[in-house]
Design a protein around this motif. Structure first.
Motif, PDB file in Angstrom:
ATOM      1  N   HIS A 182       0.857  -1.187   0.000  1.00  0.00           N
ATOM      2  CA  HIS A 182       0.000   0.000   0.000  1.00  0.00           C
ATOM      3  C   HIS A 182       0.894   1.239   0.000  1.00  0.00           C
ATOM      4  N   ASN A 183       0.607   2.136  -0.923  1.00  0.00           N
ATOM      5  CA  ASN A 183       1.336   3.412  -1.057  1.00  0.00           C
ATOM      6  C   ASN A 183       2.762   3.263  -1.573  1.00  0.00           C
ATOM      7  N   ARG A 213       1.984   5.520  -7.853  1.00  0.00           N
ATOM      8  CA  ARG A 213       1.724   5.082  -6.482  1.00  0.00           C
ATOM      9  C   ARG A 213       0.578   4.081  -6.509  1.00  0.00           C
ATOM     10  N   PRO A 219      -6.723   4.203   8.723  1.00  0.00           N
ATOM     11  CA  PRO A 219      -7.249   4.831   7.513  1.00  0.00           C
ATOM     12  C   PRO A 219      -6.376   4.472   6.310  1.00  0.00           C
ATOM     13  N   GLY A 220      -6.905   4.681   5.139  1.00  0.00           N
ATOM     14  CA  GLY A 220      -6.117   4.441   3.922  1.00  0.00           C
ATOM     15  C   GLY A 220      -6.778   3.411   3.046  1.00  0.00           C
ATOM     16  N   GLY A 221      -6.505   3.529   1.743  1.00  0.00           N
ATOM     17  CA  GLY A 221      -7.079   2.579   0.801  1.00  0.00           C
ATOM     18  C   GLY A 221      -8.111   3.247  -0.089  1.00  0.00           C
ATOM     19  N   LYS A 269       0.341  12.925  11.589  1.00  0.00           N
ATOM     20  CA  LYS A 269      -0.203  13.576  10.406  1.00  0.00           C
ATOM     21  C   LYS A 269      -1.298  14.544  10.845  1.00  0.00           C
TER      22      LYS A 269
END
Ligand SMILES: Cc1cc2nc3c(=O)[nH]c(=O)nc-3n(C[C@H](O)[C@H](O)[C@H](O)COP(=O)(O)OP(=O)(O)OC[C@H]3O[C@@H](n4cnc5c(N)ncnc54)[C@H](O)[C@@H]3O)c2cc1C
Ligand SMILES: *[C@@H]1O[C@H](CO)[C@@H](O)[C@H](O)[C@H]1NC(C)=O
Ligand SMILES: *[C@@H]1O[C@H](CO)[C@@H](O)[C@H](O)[C@H]1NC(C)=O
Ligand SMILES: *[C@@H]1O[C@H](CO)[C@@H](O)[C@H](O)[C@H]1NC(C)=O
Length: 888
Positions: free
Chosen positions: A339-340, A479, A490-492, A657
């Protein structure tokens, strides 16, 4: 447990007697083992194992009882802190980071093996292992009560690799589409180990199942709100050597870890992990499937149209065995790119023939082999074939008579695939640059292929649509974005698309496919609100009343300003009473809303007792995420932990963040902020001061250098620092500030308690992590070429390895040479040390700071309390006044 009317017929069940049952040479009894404390198996791979044609388990890293677990019933279990907790602190349900799992290779170490626990871990000490007893009972002619010692001495042992997979693997994807009744597994809810034990058919054939028996129930020692954990599978599977169902007492050559069923468990290859009962106490042969609560209300795929609300009132649907999950379905995931992960695009100078190797795993169910793996760059219009690897097949090459960990390695005859396989495929970067996404699918030897679309169901299990990564073109790189991140991280792309208003069920992964679709999105209904209150509840409850109910007998808690009494639900809570105690007397809105299903929410009116008047300790309105400045002096604001980078043996830089990339931190030079974190176990708020190392005009991120105080034999470790070290990346932490009476404005101008003062020379005295506020001031002085202020820094530490920010300090002092001097003094210097030696004591202060010369000099001090006190005393004797010294 099961409703097994024992038949009277004595006729033995007509089943094939497994090849090895009965008369066997007993294996050597296990030798006494050292305590498992901080160690795993210590077999010597060369001497004991010789050379094997198949993979051996990775060595495992030391484990310890983790801080989070101390306040839970699992305080006896040593664990690896890399595991990602999916259900808060307790019970322990974890998956490893996907990359770490893949990188370990075919076999997973005990450290990283995923864990699914329904409650606390039953205790069994090393001394108790051999005497642990369990039964084979029910519809058998010859009931058996046996111990682990009997299992080892009276039966032939076998060793083979098995991949266990949680039925909830990849469930987070379902939860993003619509919250199911399950928690959010990422794609790492699976692991592979070498298991040693006895085929269950050997035990059953001695017990002699009776005619009419069709099921075998298993029950563990883990007592839960709805009874002991238990489930069942079919008798004929247990009797079929091809199915490989094992009663196991070793994993990767070691006695079972407590999280994996110490001392004995069932392991069922090719089926969901939920059937492989741990801490085994009973094997019960029955005519009907298990009637255990967990067999009925867990591990099922109900028809997709059954909503969480409807499912609460459908007992017969739950009992329908055709919805119970046994064999796994074909599934796969991409592990690289992560991921990323980003890859550079070919530039004109570099070769345009570069390619990227996609890699990942695939597994099938019921012994089926994954026979092909395909990848598409055009949403399924065309596919390309990946290479497959089956490390499991290497075990089929074991020489005759081979043994491992006291068990025979003999699977040459068995065609079944019990393990995950690996795939890889090279794709030219130029083609990736032209694609929006990349998807993969597996096909098994029954020619069943993973579906394009998700089959959503109320428990969110067996999720296996094509695994999709979105490709983002960003400047000169690409990316890759995975569908989700596990737990609450979080993320995706799924979350992102949903937030942007996309409909994830539109058949196009939520992407807008033209005008029509945009219109549809515009009229999308907001998510359904569930009423969690009772209209007839009128009681007003004060914060004081609420806070008095912070104990285990009458736990009250608050969700959305409403007070709930958890007392009547302590017994029934699926996560155990501890999950309610954890929020007793507290605000629990965020935690409650993120973890619970629509069903759970619908149960809340029953426990609603009143409305909270006023607020708890302080008003907590969520701050506006678009605000320009992050820190707020009157309220706590949140930021998520993004990375934790090791900078020395005991210190890490924590990067948080902020709400958006242009947000300023809002911390003047020389001031600090407060950090608040709830103790993961007690939920008690811990608050400590920190001075970030971020630059004053840094935006979007907050970086703090933190020295971590671990438990040592004689000293208890730090509360905040250990908690910060334990929370998963993606977890939020709260901040408030700025705080502090001292501020450095510029060019010698300071403001102390609101009064301005011009300083020509600072004496800066610090120890350990006390360098951080001092560093801020030193940096402001040194980086401004027009600033003529002088700095004289004395930094005390124990050893050279304890000096924090050393290279940054060196850089600053050489950039401002002449103005800034730097002296490190060590109490435990190594032989080669050429700097100062000893404490920051009177002699040193007399030499380096000297008597007070006037208004234009100031002393800044930050370090352990004892140091600050002694510095103050000494300097006062030398004529320095209180107003000349700042203690951070
Ligand atoms: C203005 C200010 C700025 C600060 N900035 C930073 C910073 O940038 N980075 C940073 O790491 N810390 C900083 N600190 C220290 C920080 O506030 C905490 O005190 C520290 O992180 C320990 O907290 P804890 O909860 O882990 O330890 P606690 O639970 O409070 O302490 C438990 C045990 O840990 C050990 N311990 C705790 N603190 C110390 C210490 N200072 N020296 C030696 N042993 C100790 C002791 O054994 C103590 O008994 C700052 C403090 C102040 C006042
Ligand atoms: C991944 O990258 C995106 C874009 O840079 C960023 O918004 C996100 O926070 C990153 N991390 C995760 C965990 O998604
Ligand atoms: C999403 O799209 C599907 C298929 O078109 C539709 O059935 C569903 O109602 C949509 N959901 C929302 C929330 O609009
Ligand atoms: C728990 O709190 C309630 C409410 O304050 C109180 O009535 C009860 O006695 C407390 N129980 C214990 C064991 O402290």
């Amino acid at each position: 447990m099961a409703a097994s009317a024992i038949t009277t017929t004595m006729e033995a069940y007509p089943c094939p007697v497994p090849a090895h049952a009965g008369s066997l040479p007993p294996s050597p009894p296990p030798t006494a083992r050292p305590s498992r404390k901080n160690s795993c198996r210590e077999w010597d791979s060369d001497a004991q194992l010789g050379s094997k044609p198949y993979p051996l388990p990775p060595k495992c890293a030391p484990k310890q009882v983790l801080f989070e677990d101390l306040k839970t019933p699992d305080r006896h279990v040593e664990r690896d802190s890399r595991l990602i907790r999916l259900t808060g602190v307790h019970p322990f349900n974890v998956e490893p980071p996907l990359t770490d799992l893949y990188d370990e290779g075919f076999l997973t170490s005990e450290n990283l093996h995923y864990v699914r626990n329904h409650g606390h871990v039953p205790e069994c000490t090393d001394n108790e292992i051999l005497d642990w007893s369990f039964t084979v009972e029910g519809m058998v002619a010859n009931p058996i009560t046996m111990t682990v010692r009997d299992l080892i001495e009276d039966y032939v042992q076998q060793t083979y690799p098995i991949t266990l997979v949680c039925a909830g693997n990849r469930r987070k994807e379902q939860n993003v589409v619509r919250k199911t009744k399950g928690f959010s597994w990422g794609a790492a809810g699976l692991s592979t180990a070498l298991w040693t034990g006895v085929p269950i058919g050997d035990l059953l054939s001695r017990a002699k199942p009776m005619r009419g028996a069709r099921y075998v129930c298993f029950e563990g020692a883990d007592k839960l709100p709805n009874g002991y954990y238990g489930t069942s599978i079919k008798l004929n599977w247990c009797l079929d050597p091809n199915r490989g169902v094992m009663v196991a007492h070793k994993m990767n050559g070691d006695v079972l870890h407590p999280d994996h069923g110490k001392p004995v468990r069932i392991v069922i290859p090719g089926q969901i992990g939920g059937r492989s009962v741990k801490w085994l106490k009973r094997i019960i042969v029955t005519a009907e499937p298990s009637d255990n609560w967990y067999h009925i209300y867990d591990n099922r795929v109900l028809p997709t149209m059954i909503s969480p609300e409807a499912s609460a009132d459908l007992p017969d649907t739950w009992k329908d065995e055709s919805y119970a999950i046994y064999d796994l379905n074909a599934n796969s995931a991409i592990c690289y790119p992560q991921h990323n992960e980003t890859i550079p695009l070919a530039t004109e100078s570099s070769s345009s023939s570069s390619s990227y190797t996609f890699r990942g795993y695939a597994y099938g169910g019921g012994g089926k082999r994954i026979t092909r793996m395909e990848l598409t760059l055009d949403k399924g219009k065309t596919w390309r074939l990946a290479n497959m690897r089956y490390p499991e097949d290497d075990y089929r090459l074991a020489p005759e008579g081979d043994t491992l960990f006291g068990g025979e390695v003999d699977i040459t005859w068995r065609e079944a695939s019990f393990c995950w396989s690996f795939w890889d495929i090279d794709v030219p970067v130029s083609e990736l640059a032209d694609a929006d996404d990349v998807m993969v699918r597996a096909m098994d030897d029954g020619m069943m292929v993973q579906p394009r679309d998700m089959y959503w169901s109320v428990l969110g299990m067996m999720n296996n649509p094509w695994f999709r990564l979105v490709i983002h073109r960003e400047g000169h790189s690409l990316r890759f974005e995975h569908p989700t991140q596990p737990a609450l991280m979080p993320g995706g792309w799924m979350e992102r698309v949903k937030k942007e208003g996309g409909n994830l069920s539109n058949g196009f992964w939520g992407e807008k496919m033209g005008k029509e679709d945009e219109e549809e999105a515009a009229v999308q209904e907001p998510e359904k609100e569930i009423c969690m209150t009772r209209a007839d509840v009128k009681r007003i409850i004060t914060p004081e009343e609420l806070e008095a109910h912070d104990n285990d007998t009458e736990p009250w808690f608050v969700v959305n300003g409403q007070v709930y009494d958890g007392t009547p639900f302590l017994e029934g809570h699926p996560g155990g009473a501890a999950s309610i105690f954890g929020v007793a007397g507290q605000e629990a809105t965020e935690e409650f809303m993120t973890i619970h299903s629509e069903n759970a929410k619908a149960m809340m009116p029953e426990y609603h007792i009143g409305t909270l008047s006023g607020s708890l300790t302080e008003k907590e309105e969520p701050a506006d995420p678009t605000r320009a400045v992050f820190l707020q002096s009157k309220s706590w604001v949140k930021a998520t932990l993004e990375t934790r980078d090791v900078v020395s043996h005991d210190s890490k830089i924590f990067t948080f963040k902020l709400d958006h990339e242009h947000q300023q931190i809002g911390l003047p030079t020389g001031q600090h902020l407060l950090v608040r974190l709830r103790d993961p176990a007690t939920r008690e708020a811990i608050i400590r001061a920190y001075t970030p190392v971020s630059e004053v005009d840094d935006k979007g991120k907050l970086r703090i250098l933190i020295k971590i105080y671990k438990d040592s034999g004689e000293q208890k470790g730090g509360k905040m620092t250990q908690a910060l070290d334990a929370i998963p990346l993606g977890h939020f932490v709260e901040f408030k500030g700025p705080v502090g009476k001292f501020e450095y404005l510029s060019r010698g101008l300071c403001r102390i308690s609101g009064r301005d003062r011009h300083v020509r020379r600072f004496h800066m005295i610090c120890g350990g992590s006390g360098i951080t506020p001092i560093f801020q001031v030193l940096r402001a002085v040194a980086q401004d070429a027009e600033d003529a202020t002088e700095c004289n820094l004395l930094d005390g530490n124990r050893g050279e390895e304890d000096i924090l920010l050393r290279s940054e300090l060196d850089q600053l002092s050489s950039a401002a040479s002449g103005r800034c001097t730097l002296l490190h003094t060590l109490t435990q210097p190594g032989e080669s040390w050429t700097g100062g030696r000893g404490r920051i004591d009177q002699a040193l202060l007399e030499k380096e700071v000297g008597v007070r010369k006037g208004e234009q000099e100031m002393v800044l001090v930050c370090g352990p309390e004892a140091m600050e006190t002694s510095v103050k005393e000494i300097l006062e004797k030398m004529g320095w006044g209180e107003e000349d010294m700042v203690f951070f």
